[in-house]
Design a protein around this motif. Structure first.
Motif, PDB file in Angstrom:
ATOM      1  N   ASN A 132      38.406 106.282  82.275  1.00 42.09           N
ATOM      2  CA  ASN A 132      37.401 107.026  83.030  1.00 42.09           C
ATOM      3  C   ASN A 132      36.056 106.881  82.328  1.00 42.09           C
ATOM      4  O   ASN A 132      35.918 107.210  81.142  1.00 42.09           O
ATOM      5  N   LEU A 133      35.056 106.387  83.060  1.00 41.03           N
ATOM      6  CA  LEU A 133      33.764 106.103  82.451  1.00 41.03           C
ATOM      7  C   LEU A 133      33.032 107.373  82.009  1.00 41.03           C
ATOM      8  O   LEU A 133      32.313 107.350  81.010  1.00 41.03           O
ATOM      9  N   LEU A 134      33.207 108.476  82.720  1.00 42.33           N
ATOM     10  CA  LEU A 134      32.571 109.732  82.299  1.00 42.33           C
ATOM     11  C   LEU A 134      33.199 110.255  81.019  1.00 42.33           C
ATOM     12  O   LEU A 134      32.501 110.683  80.096  1.00 42.33           O
ATOM     13  N   LEU A 135      34.509 110.246  80.970  1.00 44.16           N
ATOM     14  CA  LEU A 135      35.199 110.700  79.766  1.00 44.16           C
ATOM     15  C   LEU A 135      34.785 109.841  78.574  1.00 44.16           C
ATOM     16  O   LEU A 135      34.482 110.362  77.500  1.00 44.16           O
ATOM     17  N   ARG A 136      34.700 108.543  78.778  1.00 42.45           N
ATOM     18  CA  ARG A 136      34.280 107.645  77.700  1.00 42.45           C
ATOM     19  C   ARG A 136      32.829 107.919  77.318  1.00 42.45           C
ATOM     20  O   ARG A 136      32.484 107.923  76.145  1.00 42.45           O
ATOM     21  N   TRP A 137      31.952 108.158  78.307  1.00 40.12           N
ATOM     22  CA  TRP A 137      30.543 108.419  78.015  1.00 40.12           C
ATOM     23  C   TRP A 137      30.399 109.633  77.101  1.00 40.12           C
ATOM     24  O   TRP A 137      29.653 109.607  76.131  1.00 40.12           O
ATOM     25  N   PHE A 138      31.095 110.702  77.418  1.00 41.55           N
ATOM     26  CA  PHE A 138      30.921 111.944  76.680  1.00 41.55           C
ATOM     27  C   PHE A 138      31.761 112.036  75.407  1.00 41.55           C
ATOM     28  O   PHE A 138      31.495 112.894  74.570  1.00 41.55           O
ATOM     29  N   THR A 139      32.764 111.178  75.239  1.00 42.07           N
ATOM     30  CA  THR A 139      33.641 111.322  74.068  1.00 42.07           C
ATOM     31  C   THR A 139      33.710 110.097  73.158  1.00 42.07           C
ATOM     32  O   THR A 139      34.261 110.194  72.066  1.00 42.07           O
ATOM     33  N   ASP A 140      33.175 108.977  73.594  1.00 43.63           N
ATOM     34  CA  ASP A 140      33.312 107.736  72.828  1.00 43.63           C
ATOM     35  C   ASP A 140      31.939 107.197  72.429  1.00 43.63           C
ATOM     36  O   ASP A 140      31.211 106.652  73.263  1.00 43.63           O
ATOM     37  N   PRO A 141      31.565 107.335  71.162  1.00 45.82           N
ATOM     38  CA  PRO A 141      30.250 106.851  70.724  1.00 45.82           C
ATOM     39  C   PRO A 141      30.026 105.363  71.020  1.00 45.82           C
ATOM     40  O   PRO A 141      28.896 104.948  71.278  1.00 45.82           O
ATOM     41  N   ALA A 142      31.070 104.564  71.020  1.00 47.06           N
ATOM     42  CA  ALA A 142      30.911 103.133  71.314  1.00 47.06           C
ATOM     43  C   ALA A 142      30.447 102.909  72.750  1.00 47.06           C
ATOM     44  O   ALA A 142      29.680 101.982  73.023  1.00 47.06           O
ATOM     45  N   SER A 143      30.872 103.760  73.670  1.00 44.32           N
ATOM     46  CA  SER A 143      30.418 103.634  75.062  1.00 44.32           C
ATOM     47  C   SER A 143      28.925 103.924  75.171  1.00 44.32           C
ATOM     48  O   SER A 143      28.202 103.254  75.895  1.00 44.32           O
ATOM     49  N   ARG A 144      28.472 104.929  74.464  1.00 49.56           N
ATOM     50  CA  ARG A 144      27.042 105.272  74.474  1.00 49.56           C
ATOM     51  C   ARG A 144      26.200 104.224  73.770  1.00 49.56           C
ATOM     52  O   ARG A 144      25.044 104.012  74.126  1.00 49.56           O
ATOM     53  N   ALA A 145      26.772 103.577  72.769  1.00 50.02           N
ATOM     54  CA  ALA A 145      26.014 102.590  72.001  1.00 50.02           C
ATOM     55  C   ALA A 145      25.597 101.394  72.856  1.00 50.02           C
ATOM     56  O   ALA A 145      24.720 100.629  72.451  1.00 50.02           O
ATOM     57  N   LEU A 146      26.191 101.243  74.021  1.00 49.93           N
ATOM     58  CA  LEU A 146      25.799 100.165  74.927  1.00 49.93           C
ATOM     59  C   LEU A 146      24.436 100.402  75.566  1.00 49.93           C
ATOM     60  O   LEU A 146      23.863  99.498  76.171  1.00 49.93           O
ATOM     61  N   PHE A 147      23.922 101.628  75.451  1.00 45.58           N
ATOM     62  CA  PHE A 147      22.681 101.996  76.122  1.00 45.58           C
ATOM     63  C   PHE A 147      21.675 102.517  75.110  1.00 45.58           C
ATOM     64  O   PHE A 147      22.042 103.183  74.147  1.00 45.58           O
ATOM     65  N   PRO A 148      20.389 102.251  75.320  1.00 49.03           N
ATOM     66  CA  PRO A 148      19.373 102.748  74.382  1.00 49.03           C
ATOM     67  C   PRO A 148      19.424 104.281  74.295  1.00 49.03           C
ATOM     68  O   PRO A 148      19.588 104.951  75.316  1.00 49.03           O
ATOM     69  N   PRO A 149      19.290 104.829  73.083  1.00 51.33           N
ATOM     70  CA  PRO A 149      19.351 106.290  72.914  1.00 51.33           C
ATOM     71  C   PRO A 149      18.375 107.055  73.795  1.00 51.33           C
ATOM     72  O   PRO A 149      18.707 108.142  74.280  1.00 51.33           O
ATOM     73  N   GLU A 150      17.219 106.492  74.047  1.00 51.31           N
ATOM     74  CA  GLU A 150      16.243 107.211  74.881  1.00 51.31           C
ATOM     75  C   GLU A 150      16.684 107.303  76.349  1.00 51.31           C
ATOM     76  O   GLU A 150      16.104 108.073  77.119  1.00 51.31           O
ATOM     77  N   ASP A 151      17.711 106.564  76.743  1.00 46.42           N
ATOM     78  CA  ASP A 151      18.241 106.644  78.110  1.00 46.42           C
ATOM     79  C   ASP A 151      19.414 107.612  78.226  1.00 46.42           C
ATOM     80  O   ASP A 151      19.862 107.913  79.340  1.00 46.42           O
ATOM     81  N   HIS A 152      19.938 108.098  77.113  1.00 44.72           N
ATOM     82  CA  HIS A 152      21.173 108.882  77.128  1.00 44.72           C
ATOM     83  C   HIS A 152      21.087 110.156  77.971  1.00 44.72           C
ATOM     84  O   HIS A 152      21.997 110.452  78.743  1.00 44.72           O
ATOM     85  N   GLU A 153      20.020 110.927  77.833  1.00 40.43           N
ATOM     86  CA  GLU A 153      19.937 112.188  78.582  1.00 40.43           C
ATOM     87  C   GLU A 153      19.912 111.928  80.086  1.00 40.43           C
ATOM     88  O   GLU A 153      20.623 112.591  80.856  1.00 40.43           O
ATOM     89  N   VAL A 154      19.120 110.971  80.515  1.00 36.63           N
ATOM     90  CA  VAL A 154      19.030 110.655  81.940  1.00 36.63           C
ATOM     91  C   VAL A 154      20.382 110.183  82.467  1.00 36.63           C
ATOM     92  O   VAL A 154      20.827 110.600  83.546  1.00 36.63           O
ATOM     93  N   LEU A 155      21.050 109.330  81.709  1.00 38.85           N
ATOM     94  CA  LEU A 155      22.358 108.831  82.140  1.00 38.85           C
ATOM     95  C   LEU A 155      23.392 109.954  82.177  1.00 38.85           C
ATOM     96  O   LEU A 155      24.177 110.035  83.127  1.00 38.85           O
ATOM     97  N   ALA A 156      23.406 110.812  81.176  1.00 35.94           N
ATOM     98  CA  ALA A 156      24.361 111.923  81.153  1.00 35.94           C
ATOM     99  C   ALA A 156      24.172 112.817  82.374  1.00 35.94           C
ATOM    100  O   ALA A 156      25.138 113.183  83.059  1.00 35.94           O
ATOM    101  N   ARG A 157      22.927 113.164  82.664  1.00 34.85           N
ATOM    102  CA  ARG A 157      22.652 114.024  83.816  1.00 34.85           C
ATOM    103  C   ARG A 157      23.038 113.342  85.124  1.00 34.85           C
ATOM    104  O   ARG A 157      23.596 113.973  86.026  1.00 34.85           O
ATOM    105  N   ALA A 158      22.778 112.051  85.242  1.00 31.82           N
ATOM    106  CA  ALA A 158      23.147 111.316  86.457  1.00 31.82           C
ATOM    107  C   ALA A 158      24.659 111.255  86.621  1.00 31.82           C
ATOM    108  O   ALA A 158      25.182 111.426  87.732  1.00 31.82           O
ATOM    109  N   HIS A 159      25.377 111.020  85.523  1.00 32.32           N
ATOM    110  CA  HIS A 159      26.846 110.993  85.586  1.00 32.32           C
ATOM    111  C   HIS A 159      27.385 112.326  86.079  1.00 32.32           C
ATOM    112  O   HIS A 159      28.255 112.380  86.949  1.00 32.32           O
ATOM    113  N   VAL A 160      26.888 113.399  85.503  1.00 31.63           N
ATOM    114  CA  VAL A 160      27.392 114.726  85.860  1.00 31.63           C
ATOM    115  C   VAL A 160      27.005 115.080  87.295  1.00 31.63           C
ATOM    116  O   VAL A 160      27.811 115.648  88.039  1.00 31.63           O
TER     117      VAL A 160
END
Length: 164
Positions: A38-66
């Motif tokens: 599950n991509l949402l579960l991986r986004w919120f629990t797996d640092p390697a999944s987040r590392a694929l995206f620039p840190p400055e994009d994380h908040e926007v992506l998290a909010r869009a996922h939710v």
């Protein structure tokens, strides 16, 4: 379309299928245990999944996922899978709980993503979300402008594969 990353997911972001290019860009979901696809579960629990995206994009992506999960849950409030996913994320992830409390609802249909890959660097991709199966199955088609630097990087990534 071998040159375009195309993952297929459910509207709850359970990975269903992906082509070789999607595995090279985003990681091979088939290599994950079924409960970790599950991509949402991986986004919120797996640092390697987040590392694929620039840190400055994380908040926007998290909010869009939710917001997308909230839309799927609203469409099927009795869905057991949605309830299980929500329960797991709300209990274990503070960031998810904070995003959930914003009550944002949205269906993403297009956008731009920046993906970081060690060998080829940053990839700026246009993303179109195509819905099927009564809107509960999604095909994400990512593309770079033809003959662009990013298209060349995608081609190199296709050749060297997911390990790059």
């Amino acid at each position: 379309m071998h040159d375009a990353p195309r993952p297929g997911v459910s509207d709850l972001w359970d990975g269903m299928a992906q082509n070789a290019m999607a595995a090279a860009v985003f990681g091979d979901l088939a290599a994950q245990p079924p409960g970790r696809r599950n991509l949402l579960l991986r986004w919120f629990t797996d640092p390697a999944s987040r590392a694929l995206f620039p840190p400055e994009d994380h908040e926007v992506l998290a909010r869009a996922h939710v917001a997308g999960l909230r839309a799927a849950h609203a469409a099927r409030p009795e869905d057991r899978r949605a309830a299980e996913l929500l329960a797991e994320l709300r209990v274990t992830e503070e960031e998810f709980a904070a995003c959930w409390q914003r009550y944002e609802v949205a269906l993403r249909r297009s956008g731009r993503k920046r993906v970081l890959r060690p060998v080829v660097g940053e990839l700026q991709l246009e993303c179109e979300v195509l819905a099927a199966g009564g809107q509960d199955q999604l095909l994400l088609v990512h593309a770079a402008a033809a003959d662009s630097e990013v298209a060349s990087r995608l081609e190199l990534l296709r050749v060297v594969g997911a390990g790059a």
